[in-house]
Design an enzyme around this catalytic site. Sequence first.
Site, PDB file in Angstrom:
ATOM      1  N   LYS A  65     -14.658  -7.339 -47.382  1.00 60.59           N
ATOM      2  CA  LYS A  65     -14.790  -5.594 -47.456  1.00 60.59           C
ATOM      3  C   LYS A  65     -14.561  -4.700 -48.332  1.00 60.59           C
ATOM      4  O   LYS A  65     -14.652  -4.157 -49.024  1.00 60.59           O
ATOM      5  CB  LYS A  65     -14.472  -4.730 -45.647  1.00 60.59           C
TER       6      LYS A  65
ATOM      7  N   ARG B 173      -7.933   4.546 -50.526  1.00 63.83           N
ATOM      8  CA  ARG B 173      -8.235   4.762 -51.324  1.00 63.83           C
ATOM      9  C   ARG B 173      -9.436   3.602 -52.635  1.00 63.83           C
ATOM     10  O   ARG B 173      -9.340   3.915 -53.127  1.00 63.83           O
ATOM     11  CB  ARG B 173      -7.024   3.592 -51.009  1.00 63.83           C
TER      12      ARG B 173
END
Length: 347
Positions: free
Chosen positions: A198, A266
């Site tokens: 992912k 992030r």
Amino acid sequence: MSILTFVGAGQMASALSFPVTQNGHQVRLVGTPLDRDIIDVARKTGFHATLKRQLPPKGVKYYQIEEITAALDGADAVLCGVSSFGVDWFADNILPLIPENIPLLSVTKGMIDLEDGSMITYPHYFASKLPQGKKLSINAIGGPCTSYELADGDHSAVAFCGDDIEILRMFKQLFESPYYHISLSTDVIGVECAVALKNVYALGVSLAVGLAQGPDGTGIQHFNSQAALFGQSMKEMKNLLLLMGGHEDNIIYGAGDLYVTIFGGRTRKIGALLGRGFSFDDAISELEGVTLESIVIATRTARSVRRLAEKGIIDLSDFPLLIHVDNIINNGAAVDIPWKSFETEKI
């Protein structure tokens, strides 16, 4: 009451102290050499400097890394809370200290590529790094769960994976809460591969966020392009999951993790900056001090796929989004989504 020693005082490990202490157990939170300030502040105030939350007022004790022996004494289980960048440090310095009768649970997501093009999960990598003759039950957590929402008690559904279902059931009893929902799986490759991938594809989908924002960052967000990249991501992730020997059912953990990562964090930031036209080096400079595990796993996965393609085991054209992301971060390519390569014809 059980005693759990958490090694690594990062955000996710620290957030896990909430369900554990609410279940009446004790957490010994041990900082790595990089966590000294976090432990110092938490000892004085109970506040976690990066999670930006007050940690549970009862049931958590704080230790610096030089106090690791005391923190392990009498523990019933150990949790590995380091990032991907701390995997080797944990393997070299902590694994040898854990007694064989104490099971390990890891929150670290990622995989390591080998010279032959195959990839192994962190639990399998940890097992390969054990001192000769030592046996240890090594388990892991996968699934969509952000640390700050876990700390706030938002409903989260994850999977604990490992080789021994009875040990997994024991961990479930320790961690499960009315808001932290745990499935169990002995398919370590499937769960760990899905949630590691992912990171690669969250960066890929986030390119569409930056393209919509434009160079000045003021553009209106578009969802069609994000959805298209999400769909392509799932297709490539499923192919990689099967290629690595995982069961396709575990793609649900990767899908959920991909969804939550695209909406914040992030990886979204670096993908959006690249989509806005920043070079990779400029984007990294813009996020100075931010840990970017997505770059590591994207590089490793693409390297593995390229090696397998060279051997004729797979076709590189089956992974156009992965290869484009790799070319951006490692070969200086500009963002130019290969839309045509996503098209298929089914008869």
